[in-house]
Write an enzyme that holds these catalytic residues in place. Structure first.
Site, short mmCIF file in Angstrom:
data_model
loop_
_atom_site.label_atom_id
_atom_site.label_comp_id
_atom_site.label_asym_id
_atom_site.label_seq_id
_atom_site.Cartn_x
_atom_site.Cartn_y
_atom_site.Cartn_z
N TYR A 93 -1.14 -0.48 10.82
CA TYR A 93 -1.65 -0.81 8.48
C TYR A 93 -0.12 -0.09 8.19
O TYR A 93 0.30 -1.22 7.40
CB TYR A 93 -2.29 -0.08 8.38
CG TYR A 93 -2.93 -0.41 7.52
CD1 TYR A 93 -3.33 -1.49 6.86
CD2 TYR A 93 -2.86 0.66 5.86
CE1 TYR A 93 -4.18 -1.76 5.19
CE2 TYR A 93 -3.05 0.41 4.75
CZ TYR A 93 -3.11 -0.88 3.82
OH TYR A 93 -4.26 -1.24 2.88
N SER A 117 0.57 -1.49 -0.63
CA SER A 117 -0.10 0.31 0.50
C SER A 117 1.01 1.31 -0.23
O SER A 117 1.82 0.79 0.44
CB SER A 117 -0.51 0.32 1.52
OG SER A 117 -1.38 0.95 1.26
N1 LIG Z 1 -8.52 -0.85 -1.47
C1 LIG Z 1 -7.82 0.45 -1.33
O1 LIG Z 1 -7.87 1.76 -1.51
C2 LIG Z 1 -5.94 -0.01 -1.51
C3 LIG Z 1 -5.69 0.35 -1.26
C4 LIG Z 1 -4.33 0.45 -0.26
C5 LIG Z 1 -3.76 -1.33 -0.31
N2 LIG Z 1 -4.70 -2.31 -0.29
C6 LIG Z 1 -4.47 -3.43 0.04
O2 LIG Z 1 -5.45 -4.32 -0.98
C7 LIG Z 1 -5.51 -5.36 -0.83
C8 LIG Z 1 -6.51 -5.83 -1.11
O3 LIG Z 1 -8.09 -5.16 -0.56
P1 LIG Z 1 -9.08 -4.36 -0.23
O4 LIG Z 1 -9.24 -3.00 -0.90
O5 LIG Z 1 -9.73 -5.15 -1.99
O6 LIG Z 1 -10.20 -4.74 0.19
P2 LIG Z 1 -11.62 -5.52 0.70
O7 LIG Z 1 -12.27 -5.88 -0.31
O8 LIG Z 1 -11.45 -5.62 2.27
O9 LIG Z 1 -11.40 -7.46 0.48
C9 LIG Z 1 -9.60 -7.76 1.35
C10 LIG Z 1 -10.21 -9.17 0.90
O10 LIG Z 1 -8.84 -10.15 1.38
C11 LIG Z 1 -9.80 -10.94 1.80
N3 LIG Z 1 -9.00 -11.66 3.98
C12 LIG Z 1 -8.83 -10.19 4.99
N4 LIG Z 1 -8.52 -11.40 5.73
C13 LIG Z 1 -8.07 -12.22 5.10
C14 LIG Z 1 -7.85 -13.59 6.02
N5 LIG Z 1 -7.24 -13.46 6.90
N6 LIG Z 1 -7.43 -15.25 5.26
C15 LIG Z 1 -7.71 -14.55 3.91
N7 LIG Z 1 -8.55 -13.81 3.46
C16 LIG Z 1 -8.91 -12.85 3.77
C17 LIG Z 1 -10.71 -10.81 2.39
O11 LIG Z 1 -11.90 -12.07 2.45
P3 LIG Z 1 -12.64 -12.59 3.21
O12 LIG Z 1 -13.92 -11.79 2.34
O13 LIG Z 1 -13.35 -13.94 3.05
O14 LIG Z 1 -13.04 -11.88 4.17
C18 LIG Z 1 -11.62 -10.09 0.81
O15 LIG Z 1 -11.55 -10.33 -0.27
C19 LIG Z 1 -5.65 -5.44 0.80
O16 LIG Z 1 -3.50 -6.42 1.20
C20 LIG Z 1 -5.52 -3.93 0.85
O17 LIG Z 1 -4.33 -3.79 2.49
C21 LIG Z 1 -6.06 -1.59 -1.04
#
Ligand SMILES: NC(=O)c1ccc[n+]([C@@H]2O[C@H](COP(=O)([O-])OP(=O)(O)OC[C@H]3O[C@@H](n4cnc5c(N)ncnc54)[C@H](OP(=O)(O)O)[C@@H]3O)[C@@H](O)[C@H]2O)c1
Length: 247
Positions: A152, A139
């Site tokens: 985080y 991130s």
């Molecule tokens: N969106 C942004 O703006 C952003 C920015 C920077 C970085 N990121 C990073 O991008 C990645 C994806 O984020 P996102 O935005 O797509 O978030 P999201 O929509 O909240 O999705 C998070 C995903 O992680 C899975 N997850 C969480 N805990 C888990 C565990 N213990 N074991 C297996 N799966 C788990 C969830 O699965 P379940 O649904 O089954 O819980 C879900 O599929 C993350 O690493 C986040 O930190 C996102």
């Protein structure tokens, strides 16, 4: 040659589902890992409907037995692994003074320990095969400090330096590991922020591109790193953030 195989964690929704679909569109067989079976089967169906290959494996990346089952099931089904995308992640906004042990561990267990368990398991397969690629979803918060996000930010900083050290080890057996550092992309992870118009405006004002990213843009970058990037590119973190981290 049989088609390449990728494991994508957190593939049931958000950025992970876009990454899984992006890889599947390039002919990669995708193993979808995440905690919620219903989410995984929805993404699996979408990929199958588009002519791709996918397999849902409900997984909690914080649980070593669950991660072992994920890799065993993948190898039993596809007999090879070419790509790991460590995308599963959680966030939380708490001032450092109020950050309790449980919240610190919740964030590190998924973002750091989960990434470590999966990368170590993939590394064994990559070392045997003499090739393989991992992409860690970090991130911009791993590159910058943001008040209220100490745990985080620290967890994503750990992902970035883990990537450097692992790359130095993996180069000996012809495998690469890189990280991407997304800025803001509209997913569940920032739903609360986006529900607050004033807070969203404040965020958009500090992004030179004045918008959030489209998950397909991140999927393109991850697909490039997984399939097309030169072998000499390893240990790097590429920010994809509309310029947020460059000012
Ligand atoms: N969106 C942004 O703006 C952003 C920015 C920077 C970085 N990121 C990073 O991008 C990645 C994806 O984020 P996102 O935005 O797509 O978030 P999201 O929509 O909240 O999705 C998070 C995903 O992680 C899975 N997850 C969480 N805990 C888990 C565990 N213990 N074991 C297996 N799966 C788990 C969830 O699965 P379940 O649904 O089954 O819980 C879900 O599929 C993350 O690493 C986040 O930190 C996102």
């Amino acid at each position: 040659m049989s088609s390449r195989v990728a494991i994508v964690t957190g593939a049931g929704r958000g950025l992970g589902s876009a990454i899984a679909s992006g890889l599947a569109a390039e002919g990669v067989s995708v193993v979808l890992a995440g905690r919620t079976p219903d989410h995984l089967t929805m993404v699996e169906k979408e990929i199958l409907d588009h002519g791709g290959t996918a397999l849902s494996v409900p997984t909690d990346v914080t649980d070593p037995d669950s991660v072992r089952r994920l890799f065993q099931t993948s190898v039993d089904r596809f007999s090879r692994l070419d790509v790991l995308v460590n995308n599963a992640g959680v966030t939380g906004q708490t001032k450092l003074a109020d950050l309790d042990d449980a919240e610190w561990h919740r964030i590190f267990d998924t973002n750091v320990n989960g990434m470590f368990l999966c990368t170590r398991a993939a590394g064994e397969l990559f070392a045997d095969a003499g090739r393989g690629r991992a992409i860690n979803v970090a991130s911009v918060f791993g590159l910058l400090g943001r008040p209220g996000f100490t745990a985080y930010c620290a967890s994503k900083g750990a992902v970035i330096n883990f990537t450097r050290a692992a790359a130095a080890e993996w180069a000996r057996f012809g495998s690469q590991i890189n990280a991407v550092a997304p800025g803001y992309f509209a997913t569940d992870i920032n739903a609360e922020l986006r529900a607050d118009i004033a807070a969203t405006d404040k965020v958009l004002r500090r992004i030179p591109a004045h918008r959030m990213g489209d998950p397909a843009e991140l999927a393109n970058l991850v697909t490039y790193l997984a399939l097309q990037a030169p072998d000499f590119l390893t240990g790097q973190t590429i920010a994809i953030d509309g310029g947020e981290s460059s000012i």
